[in-house]
Scaffold this motif. Structure first.
Motif, PDB file in Angstrom:
ATOM      1  N   VAL A  58      51.688  37.354  20.650  1.00  0.00           N
ATOM      2  CA  VAL A  58      50.502  36.946  19.992  1.00  0.00           C
ATOM      3  C   VAL A  58      49.611  35.987  20.591  1.00  0.00           C
ATOM      4  N   ARG A  59      50.453  35.038  21.288  1.00  0.00           N
ATOM      5  CA  ARG A  59      49.799  34.032  22.061  1.00  0.00           C
ATOM      6  C   ARG A  59      49.374  34.001  23.471  1.00  0.00           C
ATOM      7  N   LEU A  60      50.047  35.277  23.967  1.00  0.00           N
ATOM      8  CA  LEU A  60      49.597  35.818  25.401  1.00  0.00           C
ATOM      9  C   LEU A  60      49.408  37.089  25.589  1.00  0.00           C
ATOM     10  N   GLN A  61      47.971  37.033  25.934  1.00  0.00           N
ATOM     11  CA  GLN A  61      47.574  38.545  26.035  1.00  0.00           C
ATOM     12  C   GLN A  61      46.999  38.822  27.407  1.00  0.00           C
ATOM     13  N   ILE A  62      47.045  40.199  27.582  1.00  0.00           N
ATOM     14  CA  ILE A  62      46.611  40.501  29.099  1.00  0.00           C
ATOM     15  C   ILE A  62      45.490  41.202  29.172  1.00  0.00           C
ATOM     16  N   LEU A  63      44.381  41.156  29.752  1.00  0.00           N
ATOM     17  CA  LEU A  63      43.038  41.953  29.992  1.00  0.00           C
ATOM     18  C   LEU A  63      43.207  42.421  31.348  1.00  0.00           C
ATOM     19  N   HIS A  64      43.071  43.637  31.690  1.00  0.00           N
ATOM     20  CA  HIS A  64      43.386  44.349  32.873  1.00  0.00           C
ATOM     21  C   HIS A  64      41.878  44.307  33.588  1.00  0.00           C
ATOM     22  N   ALA A  65      41.682  43.854  34.910  1.00  0.00           N
ATOM     23  CA  ALA A  65      40.747  43.799  35.779  1.00  0.00           C
ATOM     24  C   ALA A  65      40.977  44.656  36.965  1.00  0.00           C
ATOM     25  N   ASP A  66      40.007  45.458  37.415  1.00  0.00           N
ATOM     26  CA  ASP A  66      40.117  46.437  38.214  1.00  0.00           C
ATOM     27  C   ASP A  66      39.688  45.865  39.654  1.00  0.00           C
ATOM     28  N   GLN A  67      38.823  44.595  39.734  1.00  0.00           N
ATOM     29  CA  GLN A  67      38.533  43.892  40.879  1.00  0.00           C
ATOM     30  C   GLN A  67      38.956  42.445  40.963  1.00  0.00           C
ATOM     31  N   VAL A  68      38.951  42.107  42.145  1.00  0.00           N
ATOM     32  CA  VAL A  68      39.052  40.583  42.356  1.00  0.00           C
ATOM     33  C   VAL A  68      37.969  40.141  43.297  1.00  0.00           C
ATOM     34  N   VAL A  69      37.545  38.629  43.083  1.00  0.00           N
ATOM     35  CA  VAL A  69      36.737  38.256  43.703  1.00  0.00           C
ATOM     36  C   VAL A  69      37.501  37.484  44.906  1.00  0.00           C
ATOM     37  N   GLN A  70      37.233  37.931  46.118  1.00  0.00           N
ATOM     38  CA  GLN A  70      37.963  37.038  47.512  1.00  0.00           C
ATOM     39  C   GLN A  70      37.270  35.938  47.760  1.00  0.00           C
ATOM     40  N   MET A  71      38.284  35.062  48.358  1.00  0.00           N
ATOM     41  CA  MET A  71      37.617  33.760  48.850  1.00  0.00           C
ATOM     42  C   MET A  71      36.334  33.849  49.904  1.00  0.00           C
ATOM     43  N   GLY A  72      36.279  35.038  50.526  1.00  0.00           N
ATOM     44  CA  GLY A  72      35.113  35.054  51.601  1.00  0.00           C
ATOM     45  C   GLY A  72      34.039  35.848  50.914  1.00  0.00           C
ATOM     46  N   ASP A  73      34.223  36.443  49.968  1.00  0.00           N
ATOM     47  CA  ASP A  73      32.979  36.949  49.157  1.00  0.00           C
ATOM     48  C   ASP A  73      31.648  36.120  48.973  1.00  0.00           C
ATOM     49  N   LYS A  74      30.400  36.597  49.355  1.00  0.00           N
ATOM     50  CA  LYS A  74      29.275  35.824  49.002  1.00  0.00           C
ATOM     51  C   LYS A  74      28.994  35.974  47.581  1.00  0.00           C
ATOM     52  N   PRO A  75      28.418  34.783  47.000  1.00  0.00           N
ATOM     53  CA  PRO A  75      28.245  34.629  45.694  1.00  0.00           C
ATOM     54  C   PRO A  75      27.427  35.615  45.101  1.00  0.00           C
ATOM     55  N   LEU A  76      26.383  36.169  45.856  1.00  0.00           N
ATOM     56  CA  LEU A  76      25.470  37.062  45.010  1.00  0.00           C
ATOM     57  C   LEU A  76      26.264  38.556  45.163  1.00  0.00           C
TER      58      LEU A  76
END
Length: 342
Positions: A58-76
């Motif tokens: 009840v206190r710990l839920q998971i929301l699945h995400a298909d993508q990850v922002v990598q450290m080298g990704d440009k903000p835009l």
């Protein structure tokens, strides 16, 4: 929403769920009214949970995400192309009211850009700023901002940073009248570039800020000021330099202790004091930089944070939610703007 709920970008940072998930479990064990939504790759998160003999609840839920922002990704690129990333979905949870705050150890530029678009800035705020607490000789935290969100700032932005930093010091550190200073190359009134000079004039003319003047880099940790304001370029270099010096000192002390039998005996006698000293010097103890100026709370953790450091970022978010920091900043800015217009 009856409980305090945080959305964690579980995939952010250098270590991802192997750090963020254990830190989340620690936070749940400490804060009985806390609910967490772990946003990221469900199978990977579940795998780490099983390693720690835990599961969804009840206190710990998971929301699945298909993508990850990598450290080298440009903000835009992250903003336009990674709308199903763990970072973006965590911010969306805050925007739609399902979470009170977001914590991420991910790409700083992407987090800033996404947060500004998804959560919007407070009225009267041109640019959000990154701020973190640093130690001082007197034991009280010193808030330094901006830490890298805005490499170039005009005088109005520096003025807004000062107002926001003062409110944070009041609400989080419990300082009723924080002393605010501008980081400069000298304390004399004639020193500094045009932006710093004009910011000083703005701060001198407002009664809502306890402005004490300029402070030099060697006085950051002396307790001469409670809030120190600078642009993001200077702030980031300052922060990284101090972290490097702290680790150098820790390394040098550890080497000295192991040099001979007498030193080892003394270290055994002073074991408790040395442990406390290392904790005070460790930059991870001060992990958790807030993105001030947004309508909601976002806390940025170090990308290389360990479990203890990430827990500290979670605790910073909890404190800011409890103290309603964005609302307090909004009210102070309204007072300042009203005063300036009169």
């Amino acid at each position: 929403m009856t409980h305090l709920t945080l959305a964690l970008d579980t995939m952010g940072g250098d270590h991802g769920p192997h750090v963020t998930v254990p830190a989340a479990l620690q936070a749940l064990s400490v804060y009985s009214d806390l609910h967490l939504i772990l946003v990221g790759d469900r199978p990977e998160i579940l795998s780490v949970l099983r390693q720690h003999h835990a599961s969804e609840s009840v206190r710990l839920q998971i929301l699945h995400a298909d993508q990850v922002v990598q450290m080298g990704d440009k903000p835009l690129h992250a903003l336009r192309r990674l709308k199903q990333s763990s970072m973006r979905l965590a911010l969306d949870l805050v925007a739609n009211g399902q979470a009170n705050a977001c914590v991420s150890a991910g790409n700083t530029g992407a987090l800033m850009t996404m947060a500004k678009v998804v959560l919007k800035t407070l009225p009267g705020v041109d640019r959000p700023a990154l701020v973190s607490a640093l130690p001082s000789m007197h034991g009280q935290p010193v808030y330094l901002l901006d830490l890298g969100a805005n490499a170039c700032c005009d005088s109005e932005a520096l003025f807004q940073f000062a107002v926001m930093g003062a409110v944070l010091a009041e609400q989080v550190a419990g300082n009723p009248n924080p002393r605010v200073a501008l980081l400069n190359i000298g304390t004399e009134e004639i020193k500094g570039n045009d932006q710093v000079q004009q910011a000083a004039r703005l701060l001198q003319s407002t009664p809502h800020i306890n402005y004490t003047g300029f402070v030099e880099g060697d006085r950051i940790f002396t307790g001469d000021a409670d809030v120190i304001v600078c642009d993001g370029f200077v702030g980031n270099v300052t922060l990284k330099t101090t972290e490097g010096i702290a680790r150098l000192l820790m390394h040098q002390i550890a080497q000295s202790v192991n040099q001979n039998l007498v030193a080892r005996c003394l270290s055994w006698l002073l074991k408790g004091r040395l442990k406390k000293l290392f904790l005070q010097m460790n930059p991870d103890h001060y992990n958790g930089a807030s993105l001030l100026g947004l309508r909601h709370i976002v806390v940025k953790s170090h990308g290389n944070a360990d479990e203890m450091a990430y827990l500290r970022a979670i605790e910073e978010a909890i404190t800011e939610v409890q103290r309603q920091v964005p609302g307090k900043i909004k009210a102070r800015l309204e007072s300042v703007l009203l005063e300036k217009s009169c």
